[in-house]
Design a protein around this motif. Structure first.
Motif, PDB file in Angstrom:
ATOM      1  N   THR A 145     -27.752 -30.202 -28.907  1.00  0.00           N
ATOM      2  CA  THR A 145     -28.667 -31.166 -28.299  1.00  0.00           C
ATOM      3  C   THR A 145     -28.063 -31.732 -27.024  1.00  0.00           C
ATOM      4  O   THR A 145     -28.737 -31.840 -25.987  1.00  0.00           O
ATOM      5  N   ILE A 146     -26.800 -32.097 -27.093  1.00  0.00           N
ATOM      6  CA  ILE A 146     -26.087 -32.657 -25.940  1.00  0.00           C
ATOM      7  C   ILE A 146     -25.978 -31.625 -24.828  1.00  0.00           C
ATOM      8  O   ILE A 146     -26.224 -31.917 -23.642  1.00  0.00           O
ATOM      9  N   ALA A 171     -33.306 -39.135 -29.273  1.00  0.00           N
ATOM     10  CA  ALA A 171     -32.442 -40.262 -28.911  1.00  0.00           C
ATOM     11  C   ALA A 171     -31.105 -39.749 -28.383  1.00  0.00           C
ATOM     12  O   ALA A 171     -30.576 -40.258 -27.377  1.00  0.00           O
ATOM     13  N   ILE A 172     -30.532 -38.743 -29.049  1.00  0.00           N
ATOM     14  CA  ILE A 172     -29.277 -38.156 -28.577  1.00  0.00           C
ATOM     15  C   ILE A 172     -29.491 -37.482 -27.232  1.00  0.00           C
ATOM     16  O   ILE A 172     -28.648 -37.582 -26.323  1.00  0.00           O
ATOM     17  N   ASP A 173     -30.619 -36.807 -27.085  1.00  0.00           N
ATOM     18  CA  ASP A 173     -30.974 -36.170 -25.823  1.00  0.00           C
ATOM     19  C   ASP A 173     -30.972 -37.182 -24.682  1.00  0.00           C
ATOM     20  O   ASP A 173     -30.413 -36.928 -23.598  1.00  0.00           O
ATOM     21  N   GLN A 174     -31.554 -38.355 -24.909  1.00  0.00           N
ATOM     22  CA  GLN A 174     -31.609 -39.370 -23.857  1.00  0.00           C
ATOM     23  C   GLN A 174     -30.231 -39.902 -23.500  1.00  0.00           C
ATOM     24  O   GLN A 174     -29.927 -40.150 -22.332  1.00  0.00           O
ATOM     25  N   THR A 232     -25.696 -39.839 -19.535  1.00  0.00           N
ATOM     26  CA  THR A 232     -24.302 -39.511 -19.226  1.00  0.00           C
ATOM     27  C   THR A 232     -24.233 -38.492 -18.096  1.00  0.00           C
ATOM     28  O   THR A 232     -23.405 -38.619 -17.183  1.00  0.00           O
ATOM     29  N   ALA A 233     -25.092 -37.492 -18.124  1.00  0.00           N
ATOM     30  CA  ALA A 233     -25.107 -36.465 -17.080  1.00  0.00           C
ATOM     31  C   ALA A 233     -25.514 -37.046 -15.731  1.00  0.00           C
ATOM     32  O   ALA A 233     -24.930 -36.695 -14.696  1.00  0.00           O
ATOM     33  N   GLU A 261     -19.951 -29.388 -19.291  1.00  0.00           N
ATOM     34  CA  GLU A 261     -18.687 -29.467 -20.040  1.00  0.00           C
ATOM     35  C   GLU A 261     -18.211 -30.910 -20.166  1.00  0.00           C
ATOM     36  O   GLU A 261     -17.760 -31.343 -21.233  1.00  0.00           O
ATOM     37  N   LYS A 262     -18.326 -31.683 -19.091  1.00  0.00           N
ATOM     38  CA  LYS A 262     -17.889 -33.081 -19.120  1.00  0.00           C
ATOM     39  C   LYS A 262     -18.737 -33.908 -20.082  1.00  0.00           C
ATOM     40  O   LYS A 262     -18.216 -34.751 -20.816  1.00  0.00           O
TER      41      LYS A 262
END
Length: 394
Positions: free
Chosen positions: A321-322, A371-374, A379-380, A349-350
């Motif tokens: 997912t991330i 939620a994890i996707d958001q 972060t990206a 990768e980061k």
């Protein structure tokens, strides 16, 4: 027997090919609803051609244009996410899910209903929320039929035996526009060069994923969920002719392969069939005329996104997912000219490294996956070095 079909992503390349299959089989297939993204006129055109009962546009701003374009046709319309979900939930025997990216997850999940077939071309449904999505499909009794040429070929090849006898299931890649290019040339490539796929005509995001080979990594994750095969039993081969789409190596040494000309109407017709195959008036595969089929291993040094996807698959939990969320943001930034080609893999990768210790459990619901996707997207975005218009970094 006539079956009713809803097409999610009707104005994209998969949707257009699906329309061709439907028009060739009007005695067997009728269209209940069509869904598009932003192009109201294109959606209205496909709705009229297919005789759809309902048309939904994801972009609310195009709702009035869609309504006017359908005036006098008797076709109902709506715009915004509520309308998209309404289309997905309308009565239909088959829902072809071809909305690109994570945007397709919610409507594809909403389409899961007892006895319904989901002809799946939205790989993010399984990459982002594979366990939850497949568990919900089993719970309600929905059939998942892959539309991607690779997975459709594997689905047919796997019918030759039992899963326990599969040593390796292999999907193929053309190698993209940079298959033989040195790393230095790839590093300088702009989005136009990266989008020049040598075989398939696809959307801009998928074209870039094909150039980085991330697309093949996402397809490995998808295959894991579709067929219940462990990461060590999945692999990728580069096959520039794009004739062999998937291969299954069996425990007795035999190999079963799915071959077809590179035309998406072939796997779409297979995914829409009932008790017999739909006849398509397409060119036939002439192996003698082709003469030679070649294969090579992918160079993961020049295409590190494939390695990152394999690592995410092995890690499991929320890592796919991330990975997918970070990749979508990085690809959008690349298309906007904000970053270079290899910055895509570096950002992915980061993000995976940053969130690896906090997101270790597989999302148990689609809501958890989103939620994890958001969080991964946020972060990206912080890693994008140049300003990019906010609407381009969803």
């Amino acid at each position: 027997m006539t079956r009713f079909l809803t097409i999610l992503g009707a104005t994209g390349s998969i949707g257009r090919s699906t329309a061709d299959v439907v028009l060739a089989h009007r005695d067997e297939l009728r269209v209940e609803a069509v869904v598009g993204g932003r192009d109201a006129l294109a959606l209205a055109d496909v709705a009229r051609r297919l005789g759809a009962k309902f048309a939904a546009l994801a972009d609310e701003r195009g709702g009035e244009a869609l309504r006017q374009a359908l005036s006098g046709t008797g076709i109902e319309s709506g715009a915004g996410q509520t309308a998209v979900l309404e289309a997905a939930e309308r009565e239909a025997d088959i829902v072809l899910a071809a909305i690109s990216g994570t945007a397709g997850l919610a409507p594809t999940h909403a389409a899961l209903k007892a006895g319904r077939r989901i002809a799946l071309a939205n790989k993010e449904s399984l990459v982002c929320a594979g366990d939850a999505f497949m568990a919900d499909a089993r719970r309600v009794g929905a059939e998942i039929m892959p539309v991607d040429s690779e997975h459709n070929a594997l689905d047919q090849a796997l019918a030759a035996g039992l899963n326990r006898d599969v040593e390796k299931a292999i999907i193929t890649a053309t190698g993209g526009p940079f298959r033989n290019a040195p790393r230095e040339q790839i590093a300088r490539a702009d989005a136009k060069e990266a989008s020049a796929h040598p075989v398939w005509s696809m959307g801009s995001k998928i074209n870039i994923d094909s150039a980085t080979l991330m697309n093949k990594g996402l397809e490995l994750i998808e295959a894991h969920h579709l067929f219940g095969l462990e990461p060590e039993r999945l692999d990728v081969l580069v096959h520039p002719e794009a004739i062999v789409h998937g291969l299954v190596q069996w425990s007795d040494g035999a190999i079963t392969a799915g071959l077809a000309l590179p035309d998406m109407k072939v796997p779409i017709a297979n995914a829409l069939r009932e008790n017999r195959r739909l006849r398509m008036e397409l060119p036939r595969l002439d192996l003698a005329a082709i003469g030679r089929l070649s294969f090579e291993r992918p160079d993961e040094g020049r295409f590190p996104c494939l390695s990152l996807a394999k690592a995410a698959l092995r890690a499991g939990g929320a890592m796919p997912t991330i990975l997918n969320a970070a990749n979508e943001i990085a690809v959008e930034a690349y298309l906007a000219g904000a970053i270079g080609f290899y910055d895509i893999s570096e950002i992915v990768e980061k993000v995976c490294s940053t969130l690896s210790g906090r997101q270790i459990l597989m999302p148990s619901t689609v809501a958890e996956a989103l939620a994890i996707d958001q969080e991964a997207r946020a972060t990206a975005r912080r890693l994008i070095p140049a300003p990019v218009e906010a609407s381009k970094l969803r």
